[in-house]
Design a protein around this motif. Structure first.
Motif, PDB file in Angstrom:
ATOM      1  N   THR A   7       0.855  -1.181   0.000  1.00 37.06           N
ATOM      2  CA  THR A   7       0.000   0.000   0.000  1.00 37.06           C
ATOM      3  C   THR A   7       0.894   1.235   0.000  1.00 37.06           C
ATOM      4  O   THR A   7       1.769   1.364   0.860  1.00 37.06           O
ATOM      5  CB  THR A   7      -0.924   0.010   1.230  1.00 37.06           C
ATOM      6  OG1 THR A   7      -1.678  -1.208   1.254  1.00 37.06           O
ATOM      7  CG2 THR A   7      -1.866   1.195   1.205  1.00 37.06           C
ATOM      8  N   THR A   9       0.941   5.417  -0.027  1.00 35.63           N
ATOM      9  CA  THR A   9       0.170   6.627   0.236  1.00 35.63           C
ATOM     10  C   THR A   9       1.096   7.834   0.287  1.00 35.63           C
ATOM     11  O   THR A   9       2.295   7.696   0.545  1.00 35.63           O
ATOM     12  CB  THR A   9      -0.589   6.526   1.576  1.00 35.63           C
ATOM     13  OG1 THR A   9       0.353   6.245   2.620  1.00 35.63           O
ATOM     14  CG2 THR A   9      -1.657   5.446   1.538  1.00 35.63           C
ATOM     15  N   ASN A  12       2.266  12.663   4.973  1.00 28.69           N
ATOM     16  CA  ASN A  12       1.557  13.794   5.568  1.00 28.69           C
ATOM     17  C   ASN A  12       2.252  15.081   5.155  1.00 28.69           C
ATOM     18  O   ASN A  12       3.473  15.159   5.124  1.00 28.69           O
ATOM     19  CB  ASN A  12       1.531  13.681   7.092  1.00 28.69           C
ATOM     20  CG  ASN A  12       0.615  12.575   7.565  1.00 28.69           C
ATOM     21  OD1 ASN A  12      -0.338  12.211   6.888  1.00 28.69           O
ATOM     22  ND2 ASN A  12       0.886  12.045   8.732  1.00 28.69           N
ATOM     23  N   ASP A  16      -2.571  16.636  -1.879  1.00 31.46           N
ATOM     24  CA  ASP A  16      -3.218  15.514  -2.552  1.00 31.46           C
ATOM     25  C   ASP A  16      -4.412  16.036  -3.350  1.00 31.46           C
ATOM     26  O   ASP A  16      -5.561  15.973  -2.889  1.00 31.46           O
ATOM     27  CB  ASP A  16      -3.656  14.478  -1.510  1.00 31.46           C
ATOM     28  CG  ASP A  16      -4.244  13.220  -2.120  1.00 31.46           C
ATOM     29  OD1 ASP A  16      -4.383  13.152  -3.354  1.00 31.46           O
ATOM     30  OD2 ASP A  16      -4.576  12.305  -1.352  1.00 31.46           O
ATOM     31  N   GLY A  19      -7.209  13.479  -3.934  1.00 35.53           N
ATOM     32  CA  GLY A  19      -7.994  13.272  -2.721  1.00 35.53           C
ATOM     33  C   GLY A  19      -8.994  14.402  -2.509  1.00 35.53           C
ATOM     34  O   GLY A  19     -10.148  14.168  -2.133  1.00 35.53           O
ATOM     35  N   ARG A  38      -7.648  11.083   1.396  1.00 36.38           N
ATOM     36  CA  ARG A  38      -6.324  10.875   0.822  1.00 36.38           C
ATOM     37  C   ARG A  38      -6.414   9.655  -0.084  1.00 36.38           C
ATOM     38  O   ARG A  38      -7.036   8.665   0.261  1.00 36.38           O
ATOM     39  CB  ARG A  38      -5.280  10.616   1.910  1.00 36.38           C
ATOM     40  CG  ARG A  38      -5.209  11.665   3.017  1.00 36.38           C
ATOM     41  CD  ARG A  38      -4.486  12.899   2.643  1.00 36.38           C
ATOM     42  NE  ARG A  38      -3.060  12.634   2.538  1.00 36.38           N
ATOM     43  CZ  ARG A  38      -2.185  13.518   2.116  1.00 36.38           C
ATOM     44  NH1 ARG A  38      -2.574  14.707   1.734  1.00 36.38           N
ATOM     45  NH2 ARG A  38      -0.904  13.231   2.028  1.00 36.38           N
ATOM     46  N   GLN A  39      -5.801   9.721  -1.231  1.00 36.48           N
ATOM     47  CA  GLN A  39      -5.826   8.592  -2.147  1.00 36.48           C
ATOM     48  C   GLN A  39      -4.460   7.909  -2.145  1.00 36.48           C
ATOM     49  O   GLN A  39      -3.466   8.481  -1.730  1.00 36.48           O
ATOM     50  CB  GLN A  39      -6.243   9.031  -3.547  1.00 36.48           C
ATOM     51  CG  GLN A  39      -5.286   9.994  -4.240  1.00 36.48           C
ATOM     52  CD  GLN A  39      -4.167   9.302  -4.990  1.00 36.48           C
ATOM     53  OE1 GLN A  39      -4.348   8.211  -5.518  1.00 36.48           O
ATOM     54  NE2 GLN A  39      -3.012   9.912  -5.026  1.00 36.48           N
ATOM     55  N   GLY A  40      -4.445   6.679  -2.617  1.00 37.86           N
ATOM     56  CA  GLY A  40      -3.201   5.927  -2.670  1.00 37.86           C
ATOM     57  C   GLY A  40      -3.267   4.848  -3.732  1.00 37.86           C
ATOM     58  O   GLY A  40      -4.167   4.839  -4.572  1.00 37.86           O
ATOM     59  N   LYS A  41      -2.311   3.935  -3.663  1.00 35.79           N
ATOM     60  CA  LYS A  41      -2.224   2.840  -4.628  1.00 35.79           C
ATOM     61  C   LYS A  41      -2.041   1.537  -3.862  1.00 35.79           C
ATOM     62  O   LYS A  41      -1.414   1.518  -2.804  1.00 35.79           O
ATOM     63  CB  LYS A  41      -1.011   3.018  -5.555  1.00 35.79           C
ATOM     64  CG  LYS A  41      -0.977   4.303  -6.334  1.00 35.79           C
ATOM     65  CD  LYS A  41       0.296   4.427  -7.143  1.00 35.79           C
ATOM     66  CE  LYS A  41       1.409   4.982  -6.267  1.00 35.79           C
ATOM     67  NZ  LYS A  41       2.594   5.428  -6.996  1.00 35.79           N
ATOM     68  N   GLU A  73       6.128   9.688  -0.822  1.00 34.42           N
ATOM     69  CA  GLU A  73       5.198   8.606  -0.514  1.00 34.42           C
ATOM     70  C   GLU A  73       5.762   7.667   0.550  1.00 34.42           C
ATOM     71  O   GLU A  73       6.970   7.439   0.622  1.00 34.42           O
ATOM     72  CB  GLU A  73       4.883   7.782  -1.769  1.00 34.42           C
ATOM     73  CG  GLU A  73       4.125   8.545  -2.821  1.00 34.42           C
ATOM     74  CD  GLU A  73       3.913   7.757  -4.093  1.00 34.42           C
ATOM     75  OE1 GLU A  73       2.810   7.867  -4.671  1.00 34.42           O
ATOM     76  OE2 GLU A  73       4.837   7.047  -4.544  1.00 34.42           O
ATOM     77  N   TYR A  75       5.150   3.624   2.137  1.00 33.84           N
ATOM     78  CA  TYR A  75       4.595   2.347   1.719  1.00 33.84           C
ATOM     79  C   TYR A  75       4.592   1.384   2.893  1.00 33.84           C
ATOM     80  O   TYR A  75       5.360   1.523   3.842  1.00 33.84           O
ATOM     81  CB  TYR A  75       5.379   1.752   0.536  1.00 33.84           C
ATOM     82  CG  TYR A  75       6.820   1.408   0.826  1.00 33.84           C
ATOM     83  CD1 TYR A  75       7.159   0.160   1.354  1.00 33.84           C
ATOM     84  CD2 TYR A  75       7.840   2.311   0.604  1.00 33.84           C
ATOM     85  CE1 TYR A  75       8.482  -0.157   1.633  1.00 33.84           C
ATOM     86  CE2 TYR A  75       9.156   2.006   0.869  1.00 33.84           C
ATOM     87  CZ  TYR A  75       9.473   0.760   1.383  1.00 33.84           C
ATOM     88  OH  TYR A  75      10.774   0.459   1.669  1.00 33.84           O
TER      89      TYR A  75
END
Length: 80
Positions: A7, A9, A12, A16, A19, A38-41, A73, A75
């Motif tokens: 994951t 993201t 902080n 974003d 998002g 907040r969006q992520g992958k 990012e 992870y």
């Protein structure tokens, strides 16, 4: 074979805009009380080894080199 989920993201403090767009769209759709979206992958991987330590080390290297931009990012790795 070891399966893993990575994951990724934004850290902080990193803006974003996607998002924020999702947050606005949710409000426009009538969902109230939603904030700080907040969006992520997510990456699901299957590593062809039985050695969990090697799999985790390999996946960490993948994150550092390709899957995540570690400047902006974070992870996390979850092995199944």
């Amino acid at each position: 074979m070891i399966k893993a989920r990575v994951t990724v993201t934004l850290k902080n403090g990193v803006l974003d805009p996607q998002g924020k767009a999702i947050e606005g769209a949710l409000g426009a759709l009538g969902f109230e009380g939603i904030g700080q979206v907040r969006q992520g992958k997510v990456f699901d991987l299957a590593v062809d080894t039985a050695d969990r330590a090697k799999a985790e080390a390999d996946i960490k290297a993948m994150c550092e080199k390709l899957l995540a931009n570690t400047v902006i990012e974070n992870y996390s790795i979850a092995l199944a």
